[in-house]
Design an enzyme around this catalytic site. Structure first.
Site, PDB file in Angstrom:
ATOM      1  N   ARG A  37       6.489  13.596  -5.074  1.00  0.00           N
ATOM      2  CA  ARG A  37       5.433  12.591  -4.845  1.00  0.00           C
ATOM      3  C   ARG A  37       4.394  13.144  -3.850  1.00  0.00           C
ATOM      4  NH1 ARG A  37       3.598   9.814  -7.740  1.00  0.00           N
ATOM      5  NH2 ARG A  37       3.361   7.821  -6.671  1.00  0.00           N
ATOM      6  N   ASP A  55      11.883   9.420   2.718  1.00  0.00           N
ATOM      7  CA  ASP A  55      12.211   8.132   2.108  1.00  0.00           C
ATOM      8  C   ASP A  55      12.409   7.108   3.231  1.00  0.00           C
ATOM      9  OD1 ASP A  55      13.428   5.922   0.982  1.00  0.00           O
ATOM     10  OD2 ASP A  55      14.720   7.091  -0.351  1.00  0.00           O
ATOM     11  N   ASN A  81       1.609   0.739   5.780  1.00  0.00           N
ATOM     12  CA  ASN A  81       1.315   0.194   4.446  1.00  0.00           C
ATOM     13  C   ASN A  81       2.536   0.144   3.541  1.00  0.00           C
ATOM     14  OD1 ASN A  81      -0.606  -0.088   1.907  1.00  0.00           O
ATOM     15  ND2 ASN A  81       0.744   1.652   1.501  1.00  0.00           N
ATOM     16  N   TYR A 153      11.297 -10.869   0.147  1.00  0.00           N
ATOM     17  CA  TYR A 153       9.981 -10.240   0.334  1.00  0.00           C
ATOM     18  C   TYR A 153       9.135 -11.064   1.304  1.00  0.00           C
ATOM     19  CZ  TYR A 153       5.329  -8.405  -0.694  1.00  0.00           C
ATOM     20  OH  TYR A 153       4.065  -7.863  -0.579  1.00  0.00           O
ATOM     21  N   LYS A 157       7.608  -9.927   4.942  1.00  0.00           N
ATOM     22  CA  LYS A 157       6.169  -9.885   5.237  1.00  0.00           C
ATOM     23  C   LYS A 157       5.831 -10.765   6.438  1.00  0.00           C
ATOM     24  CE  LYS A 157       5.404  -6.700   3.124  1.00  0.00           C
ATOM     25  NZ  LYS A 157       4.565  -5.515   3.412  1.00  0.00           N
ATOM     26  N   VAL A 184      -3.213  -8.027  -5.951  1.00  0.00           N
ATOM     27  CA  VAL A 184      -4.030  -7.100  -6.745  1.00  0.00           C
ATOM     28  C   VAL A 184      -3.164  -6.188  -7.618  1.00  0.00           C
ATOM     29  CG1 VAL A 184      -6.000  -7.124  -5.185  1.00  0.00           C
ATOM     30  CG2 VAL A 184      -4.118  -5.516  -4.775  1.00  0.00           C
ATOM     31  N   THR A 186      -1.895  -3.321  -8.363  1.00  0.00           N
ATOM     32  CA  THR A 186      -1.241  -2.038  -8.108  1.00  0.00           C
ATOM     33  C   THR A 186       0.080  -2.050  -8.883  1.00  0.00           C
ATOM     34  OG1 THR A 186      -0.091  -2.971  -6.247  1.00  0.00           O
ATOM     35  CG2 THR A 186      -2.204  -1.894  -5.778  1.00  0.00           C
TER      36      THR A 186
HETATM   37  N1  NAP Z   1      -0.337  -5.328  -4.470  1.00  0.00           N
HETATM   38  C1  NAP Z   1      -0.370  -6.552  -3.991  1.00  0.00           C
HETATM   39  O1  NAP Z   1      -0.730  -7.508  -4.691  1.00  0.00           O
HETATM   40  C2  NAP Z   1       0.006  -6.817  -2.570  1.00  0.00           C
HETATM   41  C3  NAP Z   1      -0.141  -8.120  -2.091  1.00  0.00           C
HETATM   42  C4  NAP Z   1       0.195  -8.391  -0.776  1.00  0.00           C
HETATM   43  C5  NAP Z   1       0.650  -7.375   0.050  1.00  0.00           C
HETATM   44  N2  NAP Z   1       0.789  -6.117  -0.440  1.00  0.00           N
HETATM   45  C6  NAP Z   1       1.309  -5.087   0.475  1.00  0.00           C
HETATM   46  O2  NAP Z   1       0.502  -3.925   0.407  1.00  0.00           O
HETATM   47  C7  NAP Z   1       1.300  -2.751   0.677  1.00  0.00           C
HETATM   48  C8  NAP Z   1       1.058  -1.713  -0.382  1.00  0.00           C
HETATM   49  O3  NAP Z   1       1.436  -2.274  -1.640  1.00  0.00           O
HETATM   50  P1  NAP Z   1       0.945  -1.660  -3.022  1.00  0.00           P
HETATM   51  O4  NAP Z   1       0.568  -2.814  -3.858  1.00  0.00           O
HETATM   52  O5  NAP Z   1      -0.009  -0.549  -2.807  1.00  0.00           O
HETATM   53  O6  NAP Z   1       2.356  -1.095  -3.562  1.00  0.00           O
HETATM   54  P2  NAP Z   1       2.641   0.130  -4.567  1.00  0.00           P
HETATM   55  O7  NAP Z   1       1.497   0.309  -5.477  1.00  0.00           O
HETATM   56  O8  NAP Z   1       3.983  -0.153  -5.116  1.00  0.00           O
HETATM   57  O9  NAP Z   1       2.682   1.386  -3.589  1.00  0.00           O
HETATM   58  C9  NAP Z   1       3.679   1.458  -2.597  1.00  0.00           C
HETATM   59  C10 NAP Z   1       3.657   2.807  -1.953  1.00  0.00           C
HETATM   60  O10 NAP Z   1       4.798   2.879  -1.058  1.00  0.00           O
HETATM   61  C11 NAP Z   1       5.601   3.997  -1.449  1.00  0.00           C
HETATM   62  N3  NAP Z   1       7.023   3.727  -1.196  1.00  0.00           N
HETATM   63  C12 NAP Z   1       7.776   2.703  -1.664  1.00  0.00           C
HETATM   64  N4  NAP Z   1       9.033   2.813  -1.240  1.00  0.00           N
HETATM   65  C13 NAP Z   1       9.097   3.928  -0.478  1.00  0.00           C
HETATM   66  C14 NAP Z   1      10.123   4.570   0.235  1.00  0.00           C
HETATM   67  N5  NAP Z   1      11.382   4.121   0.235  1.00  0.00           N
HETATM   68  N6  NAP Z   1       9.827   5.678   0.930  1.00  0.00           N
HETATM   69  C15 NAP Z   1       8.567   6.172   0.927  1.00  0.00           C
HETATM   70  N7  NAP Z   1       7.545   5.613   0.260  1.00  0.00           N
HETATM   71  C16 NAP Z   1       7.804   4.506  -0.437  1.00  0.00           C
HETATM   72  C17 NAP Z   1       5.325   4.180  -2.910  1.00  0.00           C
HETATM   73  O11 NAP Z   1       5.738   5.461  -3.315  1.00  0.00           O
HETATM   74  P3  NAP Z   1       5.942   5.807  -4.897  1.00  0.00           P
HETATM   75  O12 NAP Z   1       4.553   5.845  -5.465  1.00  0.00           O
HETATM   76  O13 NAP Z   1       6.660   7.084  -4.907  1.00  0.00           O
HETATM   77  O14 NAP Z   1       6.735   4.652  -5.457  1.00  0.00           O
HETATM   78  C18 NAP Z   1       3.820   3.942  -2.937  1.00  0.00           C
HETATM   79  O15 NAP Z   1       3.117   5.073  -2.462  1.00  0.00           O
HETATM   80  C19 NAP Z   1       2.747  -3.246   0.761  1.00  0.00           C
HETATM   81  O16 NAP Z   1       3.139  -3.346   2.107  1.00  0.00           O
HETATM   82  C20 NAP Z   1       2.695  -4.615   0.104  1.00  0.00           C
HETATM   83  O17 NAP Z   1       3.699  -5.479   0.608  1.00  0.00           O
HETATM   84  C21 NAP Z   1       0.480  -5.811  -1.731  1.00  0.00           C
END
Ligand code: NAP
Length: 256
Positions: A37, A55, A81, A153, A157, A184, A186
């Site tokens: 990654r 990790d 993040n 979750y 948060k 959003v 993602t």
């Molecule tokens: N998307 C939403 O709608 C939303 C809404 C509210 C809050 N958030 C918050 O925004 C933040 C980012 O979310 P996102 O939507 O960008 O999520 P995402 O697209 O799933 O990306 C998460 C990132 O964290 C990495 N990750 C996950 N588990 C890990 C581990 N054990 N060790 C190292 N890296 C790890 C992932 O790596 P890999 O790519 O290798 O999996 C990826 O780079 C989070 O804290 C989430 O709670 C998101």
């Protein structure tokens, strides 16, 4: 120009915030869970200064991430993040015997905060779902409650905001804030997420580097660069101190 470290930045909002910051001339250090990654992250943002690897579900690897970051020098800002979502259908236990969601979403930000040389600014990613979080430190590992992934979750948060506000109180010289990015599309948010993806990484980048007086605050909660409603329990000092003490005991590492 600032130096910023962003956890969980091989994809999603972490990578998007990194792109915004790098595009504005800042030096960004990315983070990925493993070497494969990390290679992806490097390819996706070749201008990144560095990529650290580990990790964050694993306490020993989280310590290693902190050591890698400290070896790279001091940072102006850290964006906590990394996160895993609300779709875990059952309780997953980590190698350390912890709830997977708690370990990644709460304990890793705590331990990295405690171990990384304090930057000028700390930014913690929460979620609008935090308002449904349980304001309690009972059974944080979900060993007695019946598993509910959405609740786990939301709880995590809420604890991210509790952590951000606890650090703001303990470290008055550091600006420590939390935010929600919107729901959003993602990998975590899913393809049907309704909010504007282009706005979702903006507030964390702004809180990390902007000289705007509105961003140079501490102990606040934001949505789209504005102060936003936050669970009242996040300001409870007993909860803040209890969370810090619990994480310190789990990791044998106190917040300095
Ligand atoms: N998307 C939403 O709608 C939303 C809404 C509210 C809050 N958030 C918050 O925004 C933040 C980012 O979310 P996102 O939507 O960008 O999520 P995402 O697209 O799933 O990306 C998460 C990132 O964290 C990495 N990750 C996950 N588990 C890990 C581990 N054990 N060790 C190292 N890296 C790890 C992932 O790596 P890999 O790519 O290798 O999996 C990826 O780079 C989070 O804290 C989430 O709670 C998101």
């Amino acid at each position: 120009m600032a130096r910023i470290f962003i956890t969980g930045s091989s994809d999603g909002l972490g990578l998007m915030a990194a792109r915004l910051l790098a595009g504005d001339g800042h030096q960004v250090t990315l983070h990925a869970r493993n070497d494969a990654r990390a290679a992806d992250a490097r390819r996706l943002l070749p201008s990144a200064e560095a990529v650290v690897v580990g990790d964050l579900s694993n306490v020993a690897e989280t310590r290693s991430v902190a050591a890698q970051v400290n070896a790279l020098g001091s940072y102006h800002a850290v964006i906590h993040n990394v996160g895993v979502g609300y779709r875990e259908p059952r309780r997953i236990e980590t190698a350390d015997g912890l709830s997977h969601i708690f370990a990644i979403n709460v304990l890793a930000p705590y331990l990295l905060t405690a171990l990384i040389t304090p930057p000028e600014r700390l930014v913690y990613l929460s979620s609008g779902l935090h308002t449904g979080g349980t304001a309690s430190l009972d059974d944080l590992q979900w060993t007695t409650r019946r598993w509910n992934g959405t609740q786990a979750y939301a709880d995590s948060k809420l604890l991210d905001v509790v952590l951000a506000f606890a650090v703001a109180r303990r470290w008055p010289r550091v600006l420590s804030n939390a935010l929600e990015p919107g729901w959003v599309a993602t990998k975590m948010g899913g393809p049907g997420a309704p909010d504007d993806l282009s706005l979702a990484p903006v507030t964390q980048a702004w809180l990390a580097v902007s000289d705007d007086p509105a961003a140079r605050v501490t102990g606040q909660y934001f949505y789209h660069q504005r102060r936003h409603r936050v669970h009242a329990a996040a300001r409870r000092t007993d909860l803040q101190d209890g969370l810090l003490a619990y994480c310190a005991e789990l990791t044998a590492t106190a917040l300095p």
